[in-house]
Design an enzyme around this catalytic site. Structure first.
Site, mmCIF file in Angstrom:
data_model
loop_
_atom_site.group_PDB
_atom_site.id
_atom_site.type_symbol
_atom_site.label_atom_id
_atom_site.label_comp_id
_atom_site.label_asym_id
_atom_site.label_seq_id
_atom_site.Cartn_x
_atom_site.Cartn_y
_atom_site.Cartn_z
ATOM 1 N N LYS A 182 26.579 -4.774 -4.671
ATOM 2 C CA LYS A 182 28.030 -4.799 -4.931
ATOM 3 C C LYS A 182 28.804 -4.170 -3.781
ATOM 4 C CE LYS A 182 27.165 -3.773 -9.819
ATOM 5 N NZ LYS A 182 27.371 -2.650 -10.746
ATOM 6 N N HIS A 208 6.236 6.286 10.996
ATOM 7 C CA HIS A 208 5.606 6.111 9.688
ATOM 8 C C HIS A 208 4.688 7.330 9.514
ATOM 9 C CE1 HIS A 208 4.106 4.351 6.163
ATOM 10 N NE2 HIS A 208 3.786 3.147 6.571
ATOM 11 N N ARG A 244 0.797 -1.229 0.000
ATOM 12 C CA ARG A 244 0.000 0.000 0.000
ATOM 13 C C ARG A 244 0.823 1.269 0.000
ATOM 14 N NH1 ARG A 244 -3.090 -4.017 1.963
ATOM 15 N NH2 ARG A 244 -1.086 -4.583 2.828
ATOM 16 N N THR A 245 1.845 1.302 0.855
ATOM 17 C CA THR A 245 2.612 2.550 0.970
ATOM 18 C C THR A 245 3.333 2.829 -0.348
ATOM 19 O OG1 THR A 245 2.866 2.074 3.310
ATOM 20 C CG2 THR A 245 4.249 3.814 2.409
ATOM 21 N N ARG A 261 11.635 3.842 2.291
ATOM 22 C CA ARG A 261 11.285 2.979 3.423
ATOM 23 C C ARG A 261 12.512 2.121 3.719
ATOM 24 N NH1 ARG A 261 6.148 -0.936 4.244
ATOM 25 N NH2 ARG A 261 5.315 1.061 4.906
HETATM 26 C C1 NCD Z 1 2.452 -0.844 8.204
HETATM 27 C C2 NCD Z 1 3.963 -0.695 8.237
HETATM 28 O O1 NCD Z 1 4.650 -0.983 7.257
HETATM 29 O O2 NCD Z 1 4.442 -0.231 9.267
HETATM 30 N N1 NCD Z 1 1.987 -1.077 6.906
HETATM 31 C C3 NCD Z 1 1.676 -0.011 6.114
HETATM 32 O O3 NCD Z 1 2.524 0.790 5.785
HETATM 33 N N2 NCD Z 1 0.403 0.156 5.767
HETATM 34 C C4 NCD Z 1 1.919 -1.797 9.197
HETATM 35 C C5 NCD Z 1 2.397 -3.209 9.177
HETATM 36 O O4 NCD Z 1 3.249 -3.619 8.379
HETATM 37 O O5 NCD Z 1 1.891 -3.969 10.023
#
Ligand code: NCD
Length: 358
Positions: A118, A172, A89-90, A139
């Site tokens: 590498k 997040h 999703r993100t 991320r």
């Molecule tokens: C969350 C995360 O990655 O922290 N997911 C997300 O971004 N929607 C929650 C999770 O992974 O449980």
């Protein structure tokens, strides 16, 4: 005006988050973030502006003419999506947000396909991305990496904004924005978010979405936070310290049903067993009482909502999915609109979109 070019990394990193905030803002005085790294950057005023812009983008995008206008707004920009941790999703909602605004994107989703394989450092990789792109959405499992990169890039010959799409167990911020946007929309015609009770349930110790959302909720008046989890996975002390310092009402609990009865929103989370120190560690914790099913649904008030950042496992029973109070599907789509609002604001296009003729 505070600038990351005026402060060394050691001095900057020693500052409390509230003081770091000023170094991360755009320099036009509007208070919008340039780098988005943690929830402490957003106060009520900025949240309201972002929600208003997300609503505006949502509306404009309904007509073909409007959608084509939006596609021109940032057609001169390129963004890199650098995700070295799993994401559905993100990743997709940031990608879709970029597409809405006409931004061209590139992506690395697995360090094994980049030169990191590498032996290149994350730092060198990110500098490389900044040579070709105008924004880096990243991320990482490493807690402070996005922040260090923001400082490094601001002090490089090609500064570009960093957007933290999840940093280790820590923060997040864009998930917290979409969670707030979902709460604001859900209670829009029912008296708003102020004065509500929000229950967090599940792995509150290692879930970064909880830390970020708990902080953003302190921007609202008199919102009570209830933390329901097995003792081993209860919310960490730093989150509670913030609530205490801000005089926020909270409760540490272990009875989801009792909490559901008095909650306006129940925010379920998954057990984050990817962080286990030993194999099967989380599986030995009894999580059976921390799941939302038909019985909990029956206890939730008619205006109550169920939220989840997703992905879920079995912590919300599928029988809840078609209930109008299940907000987790809408949460996903809200993520696209609020991320588009944040990206447009990061590049300084908030006013132009708010005032356009569509
Ligand atoms: C969350 C995360 O990655 O922290 N997911 C997300 O971004 N929607 C929650 C999770 O992974 O449980």
């Amino acid at each position: 005006m505070h600038r990351l070019t005026d402060i060394g990394w050691e001095d900057y990193s020693a500052l409390p988050l509230e003081e770091k905030k000023a170094y991360l803002e755009r320099h036009d005085g509007g208070g919008m973030p340039y780098h988005t790294l943690f929830a402490q950057q957003f106060d009520r005023r900025i949240l309201e502006r972002l929600c208003a812009l997300a609503n505006r983008i949502r509306f404009i995008n309904k007509s073909k003419e409007g959608a084509l206008y939006l596609k021109g707004v940032l057609a001169h920009k390129r963004a890199m999506l650098y995700f070295s941790q799993p994401s559905s999703r993100t990743f997709l909602s940031h990608l879709a947000a970029c597409q809405l605004l006409g931004i061209t994107t590139g992506s690395v989703r697995d360090a094994a396909t980049s030169s990191e394989f590498k032996g290149e450092s994350h730092e060198d990789s990110i500098r490389t991305f900044s040579s070709y792109f105008d924004m880096i959405i990243m991320r990482s499992p490493e807690q402070g990496l996005a922040e260090k990169m923001a400082w490094e890039l601001s002090n490089s010959e090609r500064p570009v904004p960093i957007l933290n799409a999840g940093s280790g167990k820590d923060q997040h911020p864009t998930q917290a924005l979409l969670d707030i946007y979902t709460l604001v929309r859900s209670f829009e015609t029912k008296g708003g978010v102020d004065g509500r009770t929000v229950t967090f349930c599940g792995d509150l110790k290692r879930g970064r979405t909880v830390r970020s959302l708990s902080y953003l909720l302190t921007d609202f008046n008199d919102v009570k936070q209830v933390f329901v989890a097995p003792a081993e996975l209860q919310v960490p002390g730093d989150v509670i310290e913030i609530l205490k310092a801000k005089g926020v009402r909270y409760e540490i609990a272990d009875d989801l049903r009792a909490a559901t009865k008095v909650s306006d929103a129940v925010y379920m989370t998954r057990i984050q067993d990817e962080w286990d120190n030993s194999k099967g560690e989380s599986a030995r914790i009894d999580t059976s009482r921390f799941k939302f099913g038909a019985e909990e649904l029956a206890l939730l008030g008619p205006d109550g909502i169920i939220m989840h950042p997703l992905p879920r496992r079995d912590e919300i029973a599928t029988c809840c999915d078609h209930d109008p109070r299940a907000m987790y599907w809408r949460q996903m789509r809200n993520g696209m609109w609020i991320r588009a609002a944040l990206i447009a604001s990061t590049f300084g296009f908030e006013q132009e979109i708010m005032n356009c003729g569509y």
